[in-house]
Design a protein around this motif. Sequence first.
Motif, PDB file in Angstrom:
ATOM      1  N   ARG A 173      25.259 -16.360 -68.663  1.00 25.81           N
ATOM      2  CA  ARG A 173      23.885 -16.051 -68.245  1.00 25.81           C
ATOM      3  C   ARG A 173      23.515 -14.626 -68.672  1.00 25.81           C
ATOM      4  NH1 ARG A 173      21.415 -16.713 -62.106  1.00 25.81           N
ATOM      5  NH2 ARG A 173      19.378 -15.813 -62.552  1.00 25.81           N
TER       6      ARG A 173
ATOM      7  N   ALA B 258      28.503 -17.160 -65.209  1.00 31.20           N
ATOM      8  CA  ALA B 258      27.776 -15.909 -64.975  1.00 31.20           C
ATOM      9  C   ALA B 258      27.754 -15.057 -66.234  1.00 31.20           C
ATOM     10  CB  ALA B 258      28.428 -15.137 -63.826  1.00 31.20           C
TER      11      ALA B 258
ATOM     12  N   GLU C 220      32.911 -20.621 -62.748  1.00 28.74           N
ATOM     13  CA  GLU C 220      31.794 -19.863 -62.177  1.00 28.74           C
ATOM     14  C   GLU C 220      31.653 -18.504 -62.862  1.00 28.74           C
ATOM     15  OE1 GLU C 220      32.733 -19.682 -58.060  1.00 28.74           O
ATOM     16  OE2 GLU C 220      32.264 -21.790 -57.669  1.00 28.74           O
TER      17      GLU C 220
ATOM     18  N   ALA D 144      28.847  -8.225 -67.987  1.00 23.84           N
ATOM     19  CA  ALA D 144      29.411  -8.738 -66.742  1.00 23.84           C
ATOM     20  C   ALA D 144      30.809  -8.170 -66.542  1.00 23.84           C
ATOM     21  CB  ALA D 144      29.464 -10.265 -66.775  1.00 23.84           C
TER      22      ALA D 144
ATOM     23  N   VAL E  92      32.966 -12.496 -60.145  1.00 22.69           N
ATOM     24  CA  VAL E  92      32.084 -11.533 -60.798  1.00 22.69           C
ATOM     25  C   VAL E  92      31.968 -10.318 -59.890  1.00 22.69           C
ATOM     26  CG1 VAL E  92      29.796 -11.120 -61.754  1.00 22.69           C
ATOM     27  CG2 VAL E  92      30.804 -13.394 -61.894  1.00 22.69           C
TER      28      VAL E  92
END
Length: 262
Positions: free
Chosen positions: A21, A18, A14, A40, A75
Amino acid sequence: MPSSALHVARTGLEAQDARMRVIANNLANVATTGFKRDRANFATLAYQDARVAGQQSSNETTYATGLNLGTGVGVQSTSRIETQGSLNATGNSLDLALDGDGYFQVQLPGGQLGYTRAGNFTRSADGQLVTTQGFAVLPQIAIPEGATSIAIAEDGTVSVSIAGEAEATQVGQITIASFANPAGLQAAADNFMLETGASGPAQIGIAGENGRGNIRQGMLEGSNVNIVQELVDMIETQRAYEINSKMISAVDEMLRNANQTL
């Protein structure tokens, strides 16, 4: 233990999804005027403390190290990198770039104020200085009919030359907004930023004063995305994603073998 490892690997997937992305969005906006790249940020999730360092190991001794098992990664946030992009000459008198800190002010629909580094402005049908979406630049600047040239000084003073008049006429001054914490601005569509409690209120002033950047006429600021760095980060993210995927497959196989054995 296998099920715990499965959870850790899934949080890793996950997190890397992120991150990918964020990288994809940076690369998609590599040619967007005034775009600032994002990064991030990750943080470890809560640890399971099977044994805490310093606990009694006997009546006379304590454990020098603990037994702490991590539960994965999450995140934490995304950070906007505020470094300036390159300034590119366009030759268009209404293209403006900020050489330094600050933002242009724009009147958004509904009365909300927006802030942007994208200075690709134009004239409306009634002569107002506006964005490409038709939103008024603040303070409002009206360029009169018959203006043969427009000069915008580094401090934002706007002067126009009108046919038949010997001297240029000053029609206004573009002021610049600065923030105590520009990273706290909320990103919105169409290159706009919105004020938040984290950014602090906008401090309006003259370009070139109190840390605000100078205005450069006939130039636009490019994005600060470094394509090479983004590609390196993308490869690293892909490798981490693959490793976590393989870990999930390995843990599934371990659980399958355990169920068959038992």
